[in-house]
Design a protein around this motif. Structure first.
Motif, PDB file in Angstrom:
ATOM      1  N   GLU A 296       0.829  -1.203   0.000  1.00 30.21           N
ATOM      2  CA  GLU A 296       0.000   0.000   0.000  1.00 30.21           C
ATOM      3  C   GLU A 296       0.864   1.253   0.000  1.00 30.21           C
ATOM      4  O   GLU A 296       0.589   2.214  -0.709  1.00 30.21           O
TER       5      GLU A 296
ATOM      6  N   VAL B 240      -5.030  -3.625  11.032  1.00 32.15           N
ATOM      7  CA  VAL B 240      -4.738  -4.131   9.695  1.00 32.15           C
ATOM      8  C   VAL B 240      -4.146  -5.521   9.844  1.00 32.15           C
ATOM      9  O   VAL B 240      -3.268  -5.733  10.686  1.00 32.15           O
TER      10      VAL B 240
ATOM     11  N   GLY C  13      -6.544  -1.607   1.079  1.00 32.58           N
ATOM     12  CA  GLY C  13      -6.831  -1.451   2.497  1.00 32.58           C
ATOM     13  C   GLY C  13      -8.075  -2.220   2.914  1.00 32.58           C
ATOM     14  O   GLY C  13      -8.136  -2.799   3.995  1.00 32.58           O
TER      15      GLY C  13
ATOM     16  N   ALA D 203     -10.741   2.972   4.378  1.00 34.09           N
ATOM     17  CA  ALA D 203     -10.283   2.370   3.116  1.00 34.09           C
ATOM     18  C   ALA D 203     -11.399   2.391   2.082  1.00 34.09           C
ATOM     19  O   ALA D 203     -11.196   2.727   0.915  1.00 34.09           O
TER      20      ALA D 203
END
Lengths: 101, 478
Positions: free
Chosen positions: B11, B67, B118, B131
């Motif tokens: 990312e 995450v 995400g 996200a």
């Protein structure tokens, strides 16, 4: 005495008003955006209520993010609406009809 | 901290590259359109390499468990990167032909990609929300980016209104679930919900709102209203992107929700998914029949196919989810090729999208027609193409779970839906030829079409392989 259920009732009522406005008085796209904003803020109120009564900060921090994102969303929505107005000369909901759903 | 940064290296790479390209575009202006497009492709290739290098790493949760990076996330991100690459590659030729090559297009696409990546890694409501909004905001811009087209702006207005409605519903659902469980992260929510015998009104309403918002994102009926209009009104290069990448991201996020924090509520969400799935399959089959516009037809095709994908979710368990993931990836693979063909549809320099414009294409462009025909037959579920195998797998997991009725109903709707796919094949081969389409050299288009058709045909050689990959990918969720 104002308690948690009062706040939650208010949040749900605001959310319902927003949703109702979205489907009921649909003559102007700006009004629709305001209704959507109301729904987002109702969700925020619910977050803050739950967070305050549970003594948890996470929900209140969440609201900060939602507010920021909602601002970005409103900016983009208005920009797109401006583009639409330039092409069509109107922001009435009825003018959103060259593509039929 | 450094392990956290390493975990989100893909990312980060994509976001940093997007910003660098933005800087380049700011300095060089319109002249930067080509270098930025190339740079975007390089960035995606780089991200793919990073993903490939870390694919075998053990699962880890970073940023306070917000995450998670596991095989499921990595596999979906690889699929996402490939989809973005295909969409970018396909966008080059039409933008050059229409003289609207602008550097903003690839940059916003990359930023949407960051949001999508995400989404499949989110393990916390806040991460999911941010996200999801990131990809949605980028897509709103792309949909309205059609050059001076009122249709594109109208599609943008509709997309932004209904997308914001979906976010509001989802946010309210998240708030209710937060109130009921006192947590925002998936792991704690699951623990709390497992301790609840009979979920109360707050949990039930929260679940319903959350699922309604997700149904918008995967365009399941009755939350599909935006799909045909946005697909038809958006520039075709953007429709290509919309049909490929966001569906992968939304399905990944939905899988993480349903088989993560909401797993204890399976008894509540299975009936909701059944309604969404049956409605999608039926409505897409019926409404698709009367469509004359190819982009609109593909919108209904998406709606219907999301219904079939949901069947895998309904069957549940690792096998069900693997079937759903496999179905989704086969669908995305075929759709990439279909849009490569739609983007080739120009006559006298004008874009045409009606199905009749393809009349007798087999005479003038036999290869293009053959590719399109193979993809349409695969979408219709004709054996032995990949589409058939994907449907077979989904129906099989349903029957294994004893859900005969649903499987039979799904089968019936595929028969109805087959009509409009096969009608396209008929138009291609048996109708009186229309004026030939413009010939424009487009290596990228040929490459995407070739990969798509070969993939759909070659799966015949190793039918189990794709499914095995899907099984490995979904393993971390169970």
């Amino acid at each position: 005495m104002v308690t948690q259920p009062h706040f939650l009732f208010l949040a749900s009522a605001l959310f319902a008003v927003g949703a109702f406005g979205l489907f009921w008085r649909r003559h102007n796209v700006i009004v629709l955006l305001m209704c959507l904003e109301l729904m987002l803020l109702a969700a925020n109120l619910a977050f803050v209520t739950f967070a305050a009564y549970a003594g948890d900060l996470a929900g209140q921090v969440f609201v900060m993010f939602t507010l920021t994102v909602a601002a970005a969303e409103a900016a983009i929505a208005l920009a797109i609406l401006l583009l639409f107005f330039r092409g069509r000369g109107s922001i009435a909901v009825e003018s959103l009809s060259s593509l039929r759903g | 901290m450094s392990t956290a940064l390493a975990a989100i290296a893909p990312e980060l790479t994509l976001a940093v590259m997007a910003l660098v390209l933005l800087l380049l575009a700011a300095v060089r202006g319109q002249a930067a359109a080509r270098p930025v497009l190339r740079g975007g492709a390089v960035a995606l290739a780089l991200v793919f390499a990073v993903l490939g290098a870390t694919a075998g790493a053990p699962a880890q949760s970073v940023f306070g468990d917000m995450v998670v990076v596991d095989v499921f996330a990595t596999a979906l991100k690889m699929a996402l990167v490939l989809a973005l690459m295909a969409a970018l590659a396909l966008s080059a030729a039409p933008m050059r032909l229409d003289n609207i090559a602008r550097p903003e297009y690839p940059i916003v696409t990359l930023l949407a990609g960051v949001g999508m990546m995400g989404m499949v890694s989110a393990q916390h409501f806040l991460a999911l929300y941010v996200a999801m909004e990131m990809q949605a905001l980028a897509l709103y811009i792309l949909v309205s980016s059609g050059a001076s087209s009122a249709r594109s702006a109208e599609a943008g207005v509709k997309y932004v209104l209904l997308g914001a409605l979906a976010s509001a519903l989802m946010l309210f659902g998240m708030a209710l679930l937060y109130g009921a469980t006192g947590a925002l992260d998936y792991v704690t929510i699951r623990t709390v919900l497992e301790g609840v015998d009979a979920p109360g009104l707050t949990v039930g309403a929260g679940l319903a709102f959350l699922l309604a918002g997700m149904a918008f994102k995967i365009s399941a009926t009755p939350f599909h209203m935006w799909t045909p209009d946005v697909y038809a009104g958006a520039p075709t290069r953007v429709t290509t992107l919309l049909a490929l990448a966001p569906k992968i991201a939304a399905a990944g996020a939905l899988a993480r929700l349903l088989f993560g924090p909401l797993e204890p509520l399976a008894a509540q969400w299975v009936p909701i998914l059944v309604v969404l799935s049956v409605a999608s399959m039926s409505w897409a089959a019926l409404a698709g029949v009367v469509q004359g516009d190819l982009k609109r037809l593909m919108a209904y095709s998406t709606i219907g196919n999301m219904g079939y994908m949901l069947l895998g979710f309904i069957a549940g368990g690792a096998d069900g989810l693997a079937a759903a993931l496999f179905y989704l990836l086969v669908y995305v693979l075929s759709v990439a090729g279909v849009f490569a063909v739609i983007l080739a549809m120009r006559r006298d320099g004008r874009v045409v999208t009606e199905i009749v414009e393809l009349s007798g294409l087999a005479r003038s462009r036999p290869l293009l027609a053959a590719g399109m025909a193979a993809l349409m037959l695969s979408l219709a579920g004709v054996p032995p193409l990949a589409g058939f195998f994907a449907k077979f797998v989904v129906f099989k997991v349903l029957i294994d779970q004893g859900m005969w009725l649903l499987a039979v109903y799904g089968l019936l709707t595929t028969v109805v839906a087959a009509y409009y796919y096969i009608k396209v094949v008929k138009v291609l081969y048996f109708d009186i030829p229309a004026e030939p389409l413009d010939r424009a050299p487009a290596r990228a288009r040929a490459a995407v079409l070739a990969v798509s058709v070969l993939g759909v045909v070659a799966l015949l050689l190793a039918p189990g392989l794709g499914l095995d990959v899907a099984r490995v990918a979904v393993a971390p969720l169970f």
